[in-house]
Design an enzyme around this catalytic site. Structure first.
Site, short mmCIF file in Angstrom:
data_model
loop_
_atom_site.label_atom_id
_atom_site.label_comp_id
_atom_site.label_asym_id
_atom_site.label_seq_id
_atom_site.Cartn_x
_atom_site.Cartn_y
_atom_site.Cartn_z
N PHE A 120 -0.92 8.40 -3.06
CA PHE A 120 0.26 9.02 -3.18
C PHE A 120 0.21 10.65 -3.20
O PHE A 120 0.63 11.38 -3.71
CB PHE A 120 1.15 8.79 -4.26
CG PHE A 120 2.64 8.88 -4.34
CD1 PHE A 120 3.49 7.90 -3.40
CD2 PHE A 120 3.28 10.08 -4.95
CE1 PHE A 120 4.91 8.30 -3.52
CE2 PHE A 120 4.59 10.21 -4.93
CZ PHE A 120 5.55 9.22 -4.13
N ARG B 86 1.84 15.39 -6.13
CA ARG B 86 0.68 14.74 -6.59
C ARG B 86 -0.56 15.23 -5.89
O ARG B 86 -1.54 15.23 -6.55
CB ARG B 86 0.78 13.15 -6.20
CG ARG B 86 -0.12 12.19 -7.07
CD ARG B 86 0.03 10.92 -6.95
NE ARG B 86 1.18 10.39 -8.32
CZ ARG B 86 0.45 10.31 -9.54
NH1 ARG B 86 -0.99 10.08 -9.62
NH2 ARG B 86 1.02 9.45 -10.76
N GLU C 54 7.52 0.99 0.04
CA GLU C 54 8.19 1.62 -1.31
C GLU C 54 9.70 2.23 -0.57
O GLU C 54 10.70 1.81 -1.44
CB GLU C 54 7.47 2.98 -1.51
CG GLU C 54 7.10 2.63 -2.99
CD GLU C 54 6.54 4.00 -3.42
OE1 GLU C 54 5.34 4.05 -3.37
OE2 GLU C 54 7.27 4.94 -4.43
N PHE D 189 0.91 -1.40 -0.04
CA PHE D 189 -0.05 -0.01 -0.02
C PHE D 189 0.81 1.12 0.15
O PHE D 189 0.21 2.30 0.27
CB PHE D 189 -0.97 0.06 1.11
CG PHE D 189 -1.92 -1.25 1.24
CD1 PHE D 189 -2.66 -1.54 0.28
CD2 PHE D 189 -1.85 -2.12 2.40
CE1 PHE D 189 -3.44 -2.67 0.42
CE2 PHE D 189 -2.37 -3.22 2.22
CZ PHE D 189 -3.37 -3.68 1.37
N THR E 194 5.16 10.58 -11.79
CA THR E 194 5.43 12.13 -12.33
C THR E 194 6.98 12.39 -12.07
O THR E 194 7.29 13.47 -12.64
CB THR E 194 4.71 13.05 -11.11
OG1 THR E 194 5.08 12.83 -9.96
CG2 THR E 194 3.50 12.98 -11.46
N GLU F 244 -4.52 2.28 -7.53
CA GLU F 244 -4.72 3.23 -6.48
C GLU F 244 -6.12 4.22 -6.72
O GLU F 244 -6.86 4.67 -5.67
CB GLU F 244 -3.60 4.59 -6.60
CG GLU F 244 -2.51 3.93 -6.11
CD GLU F 244 -1.20 4.96 -6.47
OE1 GLU F 244 -1.03 4.90 -7.63
OE2 GLU F 244 -0.75 5.62 -5.53
N ARG G 199 -1.19 4.53 -0.85
CA ARG G 199 -2.23 4.47 -2.05
C ARG G 199 -2.76 5.85 -2.34
O ARG G 199 -3.63 6.43 -1.78
CB ARG G 199 -3.34 3.43 -1.86
CG ARG G 199 -4.07 2.79 -2.80
CD ARG G 199 -5.06 1.71 -2.23
NE ARG G 199 -5.40 0.82 -3.31
CZ ARG G 199 -5.79 -0.30 -3.09
NH1 ARG G 199 -6.14 -0.72 -2.02
NH2 ARG G 199 -6.32 -1.25 -3.86
N ALA H 240 2.43 3.62 -8.17
CA ALA H 240 2.10 4.53 -8.75
C ALA H 240 0.93 3.89 -9.95
O ALA H 240 0.51 4.29 -10.91
CB ALA H 240 3.05 5.39 -9.86
N1 MTE Z 1 -3.69 -4.36 -3.26
C1 MTE Z 1 -3.38 -5.02 -2.57
N2 MTE Z 1 -4.20 -6.19 -2.40
N3 MTE Z 1 -2.34 -4.87 -1.72
C2 MTE Z 1 -1.53 -3.78 -1.91
O1 MTE Z 1 -0.48 -3.59 -1.04
N4 MTE Z 1 -1.17 -1.53 -2.95
C3 MTE Z 1 -1.76 -0.35 -3.88
C4 MTE Z 1 -2.60 -1.30 -5.09
N5 MTE Z 1 -3.32 -2.19 -4.72
C5 MTE Z 1 -1.89 -2.71 -3.00
C6 MTE Z 1 -3.04 -3.04 -3.75
C7 MTE Z 1 -0.96 0.51 -4.36
S1 MTE Z 1 -0.51 1.57 -3.28
C8 MTE Z 1 -0.42 0.50 -5.72
S2 MTE Z 1 0.59 1.94 -6.06
C9 MTE Z 1 -0.73 -0.53 -6.31
O2 MTE Z 1 -1.48 -1.50 -6.03
C10 MTE Z 1 0.51 -1.18 -6.88
O3 MTE Z 1 0.46 -2.33 -7.75
P1 MTE Z 1 -0.03 -2.07 -9.48
O4 MTE Z 1 0.95 -0.97 -9.82
O5 MTE Z 1 0.54 -3.54 -9.78
O6 MTE Z 1 -1.59 -1.96 -9.39
C1 QUE Z 2 3.68 8.48 -8.05
C2 QUE Z 2 4.47 7.43 -7.25
C3 QUE Z 2 5.71 7.94 -7.05
C4 QUE Z 2 6.45 9.05 -7.40
C5 QUE Z 2 5.69 9.78 -8.29
C6 QUE Z 2 4.47 9.76 -8.57
C7 QUE Z 2 6.52 6.85 -6.24
C8 QUE Z 2 7.94 7.13 -6.14
C9 QUE Z 2 8.39 8.24 -6.46
C10 QUE Z 2 10.06 8.71 -6.55
C11 QUE Z 2 10.33 10.04 -6.74
C12 QUE Z 2 11.50 10.46 -6.84
C13 QUE Z 2 12.56 9.30 -6.67
C14 QUE Z 2 12.27 8.07 -6.15
C15 QUE Z 2 10.69 7.86 -6.22
O1 QUE Z 2 7.69 9.18 -7.42
O2 QUE Z 2 5.94 5.84 -5.79
O3 QUE Z 2 13.13 7.24 -6.02
O4 QUE Z 2 14.11 9.61 -6.45
O5 QUE Z 2 8.55 6.31 -5.34
O6 QUE Z 2 3.71 10.30 -9.21
O7 QUE Z 2 3.82 6.66 -6.69
MO1 MOS Z 3 1.59 2.85 -4.11
S1 MOS Z 3 1.37 4.58 -2.84
O1 MOS Z 3 2.29 4.23 -5.35
O2 MOS Z 3 2.89 2.11 -3.48
#
Ligand code: MTE
Ligand code: QUE
Ligand code: MOS
Length: 767
Positions: free
Chosen positions: A349, A315, A237, A233, A447, A718, A347, A516
């Site tokens: 972001f 974001r 990360e 979630f 982004t 998300e 989730r 993302a």
């Molecule tokens: N769904 C489950 N079951 N578990 C998770 O941890 N993470 C969410 C979403 N759905 C998550 C989830 C988040 S924050 C993201 S960014 C996306 O899954 C990441 O996976 P995807 O890019 O393959 O959709």
């Molecule tokens: C959405 C995301 C991420 C994002 C930008 C988005 C994300 C993420 C980063 C990021 C940014 C700069 C870095 C890096 C990661 O940007 O998940 O290592 O140098 O990790 O719009 O979900």
């Molecule tokens: Mo999801 S917050 O981009 O791991």
């Protein structure tokens, strides 16, 4: 491609579904302990801000089962593991910046003994006055990163000449990830300074890079392996890496395998959460309720360090338009610093925190213009002609929301129900019902441009079985299942022929975090690219061998038709192998069309947008502040779904997680900066009984993606979380009923019983 042989679009079960329910699916800490395995536990600061003046770990070292104890001085390489900017020391060497911040780590023969030993530390501190409050940090301009601005047109001028103008403020809470599996890592030392790390992370490459930096070895000495997470979630990360680094350090020092898994309390205290925000807006609109201008101040509480906050507050700024055209707009995003654990990805972001501000604005305009909120939302919706430019100057080229709103309004019987609710409320003094329909428009792509890349590795073995590996990680979202369907589709074989193995940095290097919502989009494309390479080689080989034109070779039903002959896929694999054809390929993908200049805050940061809408109906008890969601209708656009069963699961799960964020999950720190909600007894996540009794979730039919995404699907991970904003708006509508709809109260998020009661009291008697 005939429908019968299509592998994409099938509602296949998650490929670990059986394992999840039987317990056979293994998580990091489920592994049978290795011979000589040790266990690490972290010692955190007992003060919120200050310095250590004396640290006596004698009793810790002497405790039963203790093997090793380390502090910042024992780190051979890099100390600061901040992912983008510095600010995250693995163990504190200088100033303590939040309660619970790691000061030392203990290695013992069991997890339990390591935990006990940690308690024996004798530490003296010099304390400093902490900054704990977002507003205080905002007023003091106390930031982890400089502010950033987006603008289009002249919002100041438009606001000045406006006839209808209002200001408002909305406080939006943070959120604990509460993944079922906490942070967990196992480091196993190998030959010549090498190390294999099994860890629950969304970001194996980051774990590899940081372990290498901390140990002061090249990245090629570290292999990181992630089979699955029990939920991430966003919380895994960047915030999984400290614990894999600690495990790696101890493994190096002891020569033994080392497990480091956090107890639930340590996990909640020591790892970051969703940013809480304070959103301020100054809005101008016309008599019809059409937006003229908005000036936004979005302040995110980032905690002690930058972590990913630059991108997260960005974001929020990218989503404070949600689905609506703002003719003149100015947005300031602030990254406020406080002495609390560093906030991180969750989730959406930052998107949800920005989006809810706009939905609050929509309701307020409707209230002031005396219109149904849905009419005001429709009036302000983007179109693809003129009212199509976002505050960051990306044009809306394709937009499914008008169709979604038409269908959903009809299917949910929105108008009739709103009328019925108003009528019923008039004669119901205690229980008040509310309803709201809100849309979601969520930008898909990182982004930060360089993250929009992915790699894959595909092998076809000589028996025709297929091995698939890519850079994405499985956290329950069904990524492996979907990418497997992509490979099955392109080879026209049954998915059972394909096995997806654990994500490993030694198979696919230099990967982006699985985040993302782009996992399937980018890893699916990379896998497709690899399959096309192998398929192309097979076609060339068969064309030569059977003297047919390549165009006459068709892959279908686990077979390959070569001119008049039909060969089993496994026979083709074997013949190609005998013909000395390489049946292994890497694949790569980079998202096209995207560019963004942060300096001028303009460009095309998103490849496309994901859309959906929800209608929520709620009831509140005006004496206790309790609320229930009675009915939810969702229509969500996932383009051409690769797997509708998994996608619906994501939509429902995302909605409920959003509902938790906005109604019952509340983080509380005491006046000294100690997290009070550090376990399930004090932090309330939604239970199964909070599922709306009527919960209609549908994917938009005949949906498409105008961009060339993987089989024209759309990301789903998300966006659905933000559908829950409809429930929050519905609660606010229900509170408004207390005043006979003569007042629209301020309702901060989360709308806990306390907050609902406060809002009710604020307008009671005003009717
Ligand atoms: N769904 C489950 N079951 N578990 C998770 O941890 N993470 C969410 C979403 N759905 C998550 C989830 C988040 S924050 C993201 S960014 C996306 O899954 C990441 O996976 P995807 O890019 O393959 O959709
Ligand atoms: C959405 C995301 C991420 C994002 C930008 C988005 C994300 C993420 C980063 C990021 C940014 C700069 C870095 C890096 C990661 O940007 O998940 O290592 O140098 O990790 O719009 O979900
Ligand atoms: Mo999801 S917050 O981009 O791991």
């Amino acid at each position: 491609m005939s429908i019968e042989t299509s592998k994409v679009g099938l509602p296949l079960a998650h490929d670990s579904a059986r394992g999840h329910v039987t317990g056979a699916a293994a998580y990091v800490d489920d592994r049978v302990p290795l011979e000589g395995q040790f266990h690490a536990c972290i010692g955190g600061s007992a003060v919120t801000r200050g310095r250590v003046t004396r640290m006596d770990l004698t009793r810790v070292r002497a405790a039963a089962g203790v093997v090793d104890v380390i502090t910042a001085d024992d780190i051979p390489g890099v100390l600061d593991i901040g992912p983008v900017f510095p600010g995250d020391p693995l163990l504190v060497a200088d100033e303590i910046e939040y309660r619970g911040q790691p000061l030392f780590a203990v290695l013992a023969t069991s997890h339990e003994l390591a935990r006990r030993a940690v308690l024996l530390a004798d530490i003296e501190y010099e304390t400093l006055e902490p900054v704990l409050d977002l507003r205080q940090a905002m007023d003091a301009r106390y930031y982890v990163r400089p502010p950033h601005r987006m603008q289009r047109g002249d919002a100041h001028a438009a606001l000045e000449k406006a006839t209808r103008r209002f200001e408002g403020e909305l406080s939006v809470g943070g959120q604990e990830h509460f993944y079922l599996e906490g942070q967990a890592s196992l480091a196993i030392p190998g030959e010549d300074g090498s190390m294999t790390i099994y860890t629950s992370t969304q970001n194996p490459t980051e774990a590899q890079k940081l372990a290498a930096a901390v140990l002061d070895v090249p990245m090629h000495r570290i292999d990181v392996v992630t089979r699955r997470m029990g939920g991430g979630f966003g919380g895994k990360e960047t915030h999984g890496s400290p614990w894999s680094c600690i495990a790696a350090l101890f493994a190096r020092r002891s020569g033994h395998p080392v497990s480091c898994r956090l107890s639930r309390r340590d996990d909640m205290v020591m790892t970051g959460k969703r940013h809480n925000f304070l959103n301020q807006y100054d809005v101008a609109h016309d008599d019809d309720g059409r937006l003229e201008a908005i000036r936004y101040h979005l302040a995110g509480q980032c905690g002690s360090s930058p972590d990913l906050s630059d991108a997260i507050v960005d974001r929020a700024m990218f989503h404070c338009d949600n689905a609506y055209f703002i003719p003149d707009v100015l947005i300031d995003g602030l990254r406020c610093k406080t002495h609390t654990v560093s906030a991180t990805a969750f989730r959406g972001f930052g998107g949800p925190q920005g989006m809810i501000a706009m939905e609050a604005v929509m309701d307020e305009i409707a209230f002031r213009a005396g219109k149904d909120p849905l009419d005001v939302r429709r009036l302000n919706l983007y179109d693809t002609n003129e009212r199509n430019v976002t505050p960051y100057h990306q044009k809306i080229e394709s937009f499914s929301l008008p169709r979604i709103l038409d269908l959903l309004e009809e299917e949910s019987d929105y108008r009739a129900r709103r009328a019925a609710i108003r009528e019923a409320n008039a004669s119901s003094p205690v229980l008040k019902r509310g309803i709201a329909l809100t849309p979601v428009k969520f930008g898909i792509s990182f982004t930060v441009s360089h993250l929009n890349q992915a790699g894959a590795l595909v092998h076809v073995y000589s028996d025709g079985s297929i091995h698939l590996n890519h850079g994405g990680t499985e956290m329950g979202q069904g990524l492996m299942t979907k990418v497997r369907q992509v490979v099955a589709e392109e080879f026209q074989v049954s998915p059972e022929r394909i096995v997806v193995s654990a994500t490993r940095t030694d198979k696919v290097p230099n990967t982006s975090p699985t985040a993302a919502s782009s996992g399937t989009d980018i890893n699916g494309m990379a896998a497709l690219n690899a399959v096309r390479t192998i398929r192309g080689r097979m076609v060339d080989f068969l064309a030569r061998k059977y003297s047919v034109d390549g165009a006459e070779i068709v892959f279908q039903d686990d077979q390959v038709r070569v001119g008049g002959e039909i060969l089993d896929f496994s026979r083709v694999a074997k013949e190609a192998w005998l013909g000395r054809v390489s049946l292994s390929a890497t694949g790569f993908y980079r998202t096209p069309k995207i560019h963004y200049d942060r300096e001028s805050a303009s460009g095309r940061p998103f490849f496309y947008f994901a859309n959906g809408a929800a209608v929520s109906e709620v009831v509140i008890d005006t004496l206790t502040g309790e609320s229930r969601v009675l009915r939810v209708d969702i229509l969500h656009d996932v383009g051409r779904s690769i797997n509708p069963a998994i996608d619906i699961g994501q939509v429902e799960g995302g909605f409920i997680q959003g509902l938790g964020w906005l109604t019952c999950e509340e983080l509380k720190w005491d006046a000294s900066g100690r997290l009070l909600t550090d376990g399930p007894a004090t932090y309330k996540i939604p239970a199964i009984s909070d599922t709306p009794p009527v919960f209609n979730t549908r994917l938009l039919e005949a949906a498409d993606n105008d961009e060339e995404t993987i089989f024209r699907s759309k990301a789903v991970g998300e966006p659905p979380l933000m559908l829950a904003i409809s429930a929050w708006c519905a609660i606010r509508d229900a509170v408004s009923a207390v005043s006979g709809y003569r007042e629209l109260p301020v309702l901060n998020a989360p709308a806990t019983p306390e907050e609902i009661l406060r809002a009710v009291e604020s307008i009671r008697g005003m009717s």
